[in-house]
Design an enzyme around this catalytic site. Structure first.
Site, PDB file in Angstrom:
ATOM      1  N   GLY A  31       0.761  -1.292  -0.049  1.00 15.78           N
ATOM      2  CA  GLY A  31      -0.157   0.098   0.083  1.00 15.78           C
ATOM      3  C   GLY A  31       0.675   1.205   0.007  1.00 15.78           C
ATOM      4  O   GLY A  31       0.589   2.179   0.806  1.00 15.78           O
ATOM      5  N   PRO A  34       3.530   8.425  -0.698  1.00 13.78           N
ATOM      6  CA  PRO A  34       4.748   9.026  -0.800  1.00 13.78           C
ATOM      7  C   PRO A  34       5.680   8.983   0.613  1.00 13.78           C
ATOM      8  O   PRO A  34       6.633   9.512   0.485  1.00 13.78           O
ATOM      9  CB  PRO A  34       4.137  10.624  -1.041  1.00 13.78           C
ATOM     10  CG  PRO A  34       3.007  10.328  -2.042  1.00 13.78           C
ATOM     11  CD  PRO A  34       2.270   8.979  -1.492  1.00 13.78           C
ATOM     12  N   GLY A  35       4.899   8.618   1.700  1.00 13.41           N
ATOM     13  CA  GLY A  35       5.646   8.616   2.781  1.00 13.41           C
ATOM     14  C   GLY A  35       6.702   7.398   2.802  1.00 13.41           C
ATOM     15  O   GLY A  35       7.727   7.675   3.215  1.00 13.41           O
ATOM     16  N   HIS A  36       6.298   6.344   2.042  1.00  8.75           N
ATOM     17  CA  HIS A  36       7.289   5.082   1.969  1.00  8.75           C
ATOM     18  C   HIS A  36       8.270   5.723   0.855  1.00  8.75           C
ATOM     19  O   HIS A  36       9.466   5.469   1.296  1.00  8.75           O
ATOM     20  CB  HIS A  36       6.308   4.043   1.469  1.00  8.75           C
ATOM     21  CG  HIS A  36       5.713   3.259   2.293  1.00  8.75           C
ATOM     22  ND1 HIS A  36       4.296   3.161   1.866  1.00  8.75           N
ATOM     23  CD2 HIS A  36       5.756   2.754   3.494  1.00  8.75           C
ATOM     24  CE1 HIS A  36       3.641   2.529   3.044  1.00  8.75           C
ATOM     25  NE2 HIS A  36       4.514   2.249   3.781  1.00  8.75           N
TER      26      HIS A  36
END
EC number: 6.3.2.1
Length: 516
Positions: A31, A34-36
């Site tokens: 899932g 942009p944080g990953h």
């Protein structure tokens, strides 16, 4: 390097065996958002050589889902996730099936039980066994991959704290780096579960990041955060509160001591979607206190530490040396306290040209940067530093400089007398023999003569005794200081260790690492 996607342990191990590379590991449940991608980008930026591989895992761990939670509907789209990971800089992806991580099933393997003092706070209070599942799977993944570095986000703060504690207690030789929560344009913290929200739920859920932002703004203005008001706003927007607390960021227990770093932690349900968010609360910028005996290398590494992390550097030892030089140059008896008081009252002490390498100290507009390192000053500085009036004057000057934080100071009593409320205290030391060798090299470099290393070691032991036994502000390790013994370590080794300790106490969100 050809980008690869592996699904079996055999494929992964076969590929890794031919790489001869250190692995930078970013575990995810898929899932991706942009944080990953930000974590992957930071890992790429921090690569120190080409013999490092960024490996992203995608594994939806059933052990961290309770009955009735969203295990079955958790976002699964390996093609999309791979595109996002590779575009951010990942070198390879490992997307194993359950049996690859837990051959024979989870009941065939040891399970980690997180201490209840950590598990039963915040998210763990409602999600029984959740962090046991997180801890168990991270150990399994680490065992299979054997990375050198683990990259985690600060958004799941409780998870980060638990994994740090787990690695520390089990002495797992993997460095953990964490990076700040990333948000979209409306302030929402990126989360895989955001995709569950309907358009109308998204409108209601907007009150969560809004509340976080407003609370932080009010706190920074010196106002008290009104949790009752926040709860009322959530109720108006049909958000069910799971927890809404101000906690200590390390024990995760509720706290009223807002003079130290705190965490405003919130979990709500919007419809069936569970959302978590937080912000750190701090009245001033961080203060780092580095104490230790003479010759432990404090000045050198503290300068480098300040430069690396963007802190103001305060060399308190240089201030005492400057006063000592002034007394010597005016032929004042070091025991004549009245004359010392008289000369200090009208003296101007300041740092100039404060680039981290070229910081100079002036007293009465005289540059004494090199003069204060003479053997004559070194032999007398302890006698001057133990005088109460001298310490009072210089301590006040130091506290004024550090009033707003953003400072790293080194000396003998920084953590005990000057900044007893420092956010991180380090006691940097080394054996007298090691320090004598360093002192000899320094004297030789500056063009001063000395009799022998043995004599220098004797002088150092005498200095330690004087500093430790003086009645006023003696040299001693603060009760809450972390001791770092630097024998056999070079400057880079010590600096890396200091930064690791700093990052375990001060999140990126509070004090971001400057871009090099």
């Amino acid at each position: 390097m050809v980008r690869k996607i592996f699904q079996t342990n055999a494929e992964l191990k076969d590929w890794l065996s031919g790489q001869n590379s250190a692995i930078i590991f970013i575990p995810t449940m898929g899932g991706l958002h942009p944080g990953h991608q930000y974590l992957i980008q930071k890992a790429k930026e921090k690569k120190t050589n080409t013999n490092q591989i960024i490996l992203v895992s995608i594994f939806v761990n059933p052990l961290q889902f309770s009955k009735g939670e969203d295990f079955k509907k958790y976002p699964r789209n390996i093609k999309r996730d791979a595109e996002l990971a590779f575009s951010a800089g990942a070198d390879a992806i490992w997307a194993p099936e359950y049996d690859e991580v837990f051959p024979g099933g989870a009941d065939s393997h040891f399970k980690i039980e997180v201490p209840k003092t950590l598990h039963n706070q915040l998210c763990g209070a409602e999600r029984k066994g959740h962090f046991d599942g997180v801890a168990t799977v991270i150990i399994r993944l680490i065992k299979i991959i054997k990375p050198k570095k683990l990259i985690l986000g600060e958004k799941d703060w409780q998870q980060l704290i638990i994994i740090r504690k787990l690695f520390q207690e089990l002495s797992i030789p993997v460095k953990i780096e964490s990076y700040s929560t990333q948000r979209d344009q409306s302030g929402f913290a990126y989360s895989s579960r955001n995709s569950y929200l309907s358009d109308s739920e998204r409108v209601n859920a907007q009150s969560l990041p809004n509340a976080i932002k407003e609370a932080k703004t009010e706190f920074d203005k010196g106002k008290v955060i009104n949790l009752t008001k926040i709860a009322s706003i959530f109720k108006e927007n049909n958000l069910k509160i799971e927890y809404l607390k101000i906690v200590d960021p390390f024990s995760l227990k509720e706290t009223e001591n807002i003079n130290r770093l705190c965490l405003l932690a919130i979990a709500v349900k919007c419809g069936s979607t569970r959302l978590i968010d937080h912000t750190f609360l701090m009245h001033r910028k961080p203060i780092i206190a580095i104490d230790g005996p003479a010759g432990a290398g404090k000045s050198t590494v503290t300068k480098a530490f300040a430069k690396k992390l963007g802190f103001i550097y305060l060399d308190t030892g240089a201030m005492y040396r400057a006063v000592t030089w002034l007394i010597i140059s005016n032929s004042i008896d070091p025991n004549d306290q009245a004359e010392i008081k008289n000369i200090l009252k009208d003296s101007k002490l300041e740092f100039k040209n404060s680039s981290f390498v070229e910081q100079k100290i002036f007293i009465n507009n005289i540059d004494v940067t090199e003069k204060i390192r003479s053997p004559q000053v070194t032999s007398m500085v302890s006698e001057i530093a133990k005088q109460q009036f001298v310490r009072e004057v210089l301590t006040r000057k130091q506290q004024v400089i550090g009033n707003n934080g953003g400072l790293v100071a080194e000396g003998r009593d920084i953590g005990t007398a000057v900044f007893p409320d420092a956010d991180l205290k380090i006691f940097l030391t080394a054996s007298p023999t090691e320090r004598a060798k360093r002192r000899a090299l320094d004297l030789h470099k500056r063009g001063y003569e000395f009799s022998s290393i043995e004599d220098l070691e004797k002088e150092i032991k005498e200095r330690d005794k004087k500093d430790s036994e003086r009645k006023i502000a003696p040299l001693k390790k603060a009760q809450d200081a972390i001791e770092l013994v630097t024998d056999g370590m070079n400057i880079e080794d010590v600096l890396k260790e200091l930064i690791d300790i700093f990052r375990s106490k001060i999140p990126e969100e509070v004090w971001p690492t400057p871009n090099s």
